[in-house]
Design a protein around this motif. Structure first.
Motif, PDB file in Angstrom:
ATOM      1  N   GLY A   1       0.824  -1.196   0.000  1.00 11.19           N
ATOM      2  CA  GLY A   1       0.000   0.000   0.000  1.00 11.19           C
ATOM      3  C   GLY A   1       0.860   1.248   0.000  1.00 11.19           C
ATOM      4  O   GLY A   1       1.924   1.272   0.629  1.00 11.19           O
ATOM      5  N   PHE A   2       0.415   2.291  -0.699  1.00 13.44           N
ATOM      6  CA  PHE A   2       1.124   3.569  -0.604  1.00 13.44           C
ATOM      7  C   PHE A   2       1.155   4.017   0.851  1.00 13.44           C
ATOM      8  O   PHE A   2       2.168   4.496   1.351  1.00 13.44           O
ATOM      9  N   ALA A   3       0.031   3.852   1.528  1.00 10.83           N
ATOM     10  CA  ALA A   3      -0.033   4.067   2.980  1.00 10.83           C
ATOM     11  C   ALA A   3      -0.381   2.739   3.633  1.00 10.83           C
ATOM     12  O   ALA A   3      -1.204   1.977   3.119  1.00 10.83           O
ATOM     13  N   GLU A   4       0.250   2.460   4.768  1.00  8.62           N
ATOM     14  CA  GLU A   4      -0.023   1.235   5.512  1.00  8.62           C
ATOM     15  C   GLU A   4      -0.101   1.562   6.998  1.00  8.62           C
ATOM     16  O   GLU A   4       0.395   2.602   7.447  1.00  8.62           O
ATOM     17  N   THR A   5      -0.717   0.667   7.753  1.00  7.91           N
ATOM     18  CA  THR A   5      -0.807   0.861   9.194  1.00  7.91           C
ATOM     19  C   THR A   5      -0.536  -0.445   9.920  1.00  7.91           C
ATOM     20  O   THR A   5      -0.867  -1.526   9.424  1.00  7.91           O
ATOM     21  N   SER A   6       0.056  -0.313  11.087  1.00  4.28           N
ATOM     22  CA  SER A   6       0.276  -1.471  11.952  1.00  4.28           C
ATOM     23  C   SER A   6      -0.876  -1.661  12.926  1.00  4.28           C
ATOM     24  O   SER A   6      -0.888  -2.624  13.699  1.00  4.28           O
ATOM     25  N   ALA A   7      -1.851  -0.743  12.904  1.00  3.37           N
ATOM     26  CA  ALA A   7      -2.977  -0.814  13.840  1.00  3.37           C
ATOM     27  C   ALA A   7      -3.973  -1.892  13.422  1.00  3.37           C
ATOM     28  O   ALA A   7      -4.111  -2.213  12.239  1.00  3.37           O
TER      29      ALA A   7
ATOM     30  N   ARG B   1     -10.148  12.112  15.379  1.00  4.97           N
ATOM     31  CA  ARG B   1      -9.856  10.749  15.817  1.00  4.97           C
ATOM     32  C   ARG B   1     -10.934   9.844  15.244  1.00  4.97           C
ATOM     33  O   ARG B   1     -12.128  10.148  15.348  1.00  4.97           O
ATOM     34  N   THR B   2     -10.501   8.765  14.619  1.00  2.00           N
ATOM     35  CA  THR B   2     -11.444   7.929  13.889  1.00  2.00           C
ATOM     36  C   THR B   2     -11.087   6.461  14.050  1.00  2.00           C
ATOM     37  O   THR B   2      -9.899   6.110  14.104  1.00  2.00           O
ATOM     38  N   PRO B   3     -12.081   5.580  14.142  1.00  2.00           N
ATOM     39  CA  PRO B   3     -11.778   4.150  14.240  1.00  2.00           C
ATOM     40  C   PRO B   3     -11.305   3.603  12.895  1.00  2.00           C
ATOM     41  O   PRO B   3     -11.783   4.017  11.835  1.00  2.00           O
ATOM     42  N   LEU B   4     -10.364   2.701  12.944  1.00  2.00           N
ATOM     43  CA  LEU B   4      -9.884   2.030  11.740  1.00  2.00           C
ATOM     44  C   LEU B   4     -10.883   0.942  11.364  1.00  2.00           C
ATOM     45  O   LEU B   4     -11.155   0.037  12.154  1.00  2.00           O
ATOM     46  N   VAL B   5     -11.436   1.061  10.158  1.00  2.00           N
ATOM     47  CA  VAL B   5     -12.424   0.080   9.711  1.00  2.00           C
ATOM     48  C   VAL B   5     -11.794  -0.826   8.666  1.00  2.00           C
ATOM     49  O   VAL B   5     -10.848  -0.450   7.966  1.00  2.00           O
TER      50      VAL B   5
END
Length: 270
Positions: free
Chosen positions: A222-228, A253-257
């Motif tokens: 992904g161009f952007a990725e998350t460890s969350a 602040r937003t939940p990761l869906v």
């Protein structure tokens, strides 16, 4: 009331007064620059104008294919006096500490190529996002985002094809005051133009998303990725400076869906 009681009352009142003034000063303090080490905007003196009242909402969607992430910023702005919002000098997009970027895994498109041949000439896979800009007149324009390099720095080109506007964002580490909440920033400079600053109209709404995927070195990146993990609450911000000298920092602040769609191109453009 004896002398001791009087002194205690005076000390308490003084403490409360100092606390109140300190709180007010903190509330009115200008948010420091989150990305002072990147390219510098040419100096322009502040101009008189309305104060902008900005708000921010963000959605963060993790792909079903791993850590890939689509982040969609939605900024709304209005003038305190009800007039057209003052024009901007800079926007600095702030990303949750769990977010990382992989610009090296995507083709790049140069500003020169877009200026000479248009966005259709950009290499396949270099488009990593997009959105929409809206003005007080009711006019709306499509926004496209391309992976690029700006000097030695990775970055993003934000392009409004209808008006020929090309804005440069540089990917930078945030400065010390912000490192508790954020790690990376995309610093966007709106350079001076021939239009006097007090006549530059700001947008009333600007939507911009970052997110695309491609296969790179044997895996989907992904161009952007998350460890969350899905359900985690992520924090974002948009430090904004206007031609009046006003600086604001709306946050969200937003939940990761978790996305259930496999069409990453659709979710990336927003």
């Amino acid at each position: 009331m004896n002398a001791r009681t009087t002194l205690t009352a005076v000390a308490t009142a003084l403490s409360l007064s100092l606390l109140a003034s300190g709180t007010a000063a903190a509330a009115s303090a200008t948010p420091p620059d989150p990305a002072p080490g990147g390219p510098q905007r040419p100096h322009e003196p502040d101009v008189a104008g309305t104060r902008n009242i900005d708000s921010l909402s963000v959605t963060a969607t993790r792909g079903p294919d791993g850590r890939s992430l689509t982040i969609a910023f939605d900024r709304r702005s209005r003038a305190e006096t009800g007039q057209v919002p003052a024009g901007a000098r800079r926007f600095v997009f702030l990303f949750d500490r769990s977010v990382r970027f992989n610009p090296e895994a995507f083709p790049t498109c140069s500003r020169t190529l877009i200026e000479q041949q248009g966005v259709q000439a950009c290499p396949e896979g270099s488009r990593i996002g997009g959105g929409r800009g809206e003005y007080a007149t009711g006019e709306a324009q499509e926004v496209l985002a391309f992976n690029t390099r700006i000097g030695p720095l990775p970055g993003v080109l934000v392009v409004l094809p209808a008006s020929g506007v090309i804005l440069e964002q540089t990917l930078e580490r945030v400065s010390v005051p912000y490192q508790r909440d954020y790690r990376w920033a995309l610093d966007e400079i709106l350079p001076p133009t021939s239009v006097p600053p007090q006549e530059r109209a700001g947008t009333v709404r600007f939507q911009l998303s970052f997110g695309a995927t491609r296969h790179h070195r044997g895996r989907l990146v992904g161009f952007a990725e998350t460890s969350a993990r899905p359900g985690s609450v992520l924090g974002f911000g948009l430090w904004s400076e206007f031609v009046t000298g006003q600086v604001v920092l709306p946050t969200a602040r937003t939940p990761l869906v978790l996305s259930t769609s496999t069409d990453r191109n659709a979710s990336a453009i927003g």
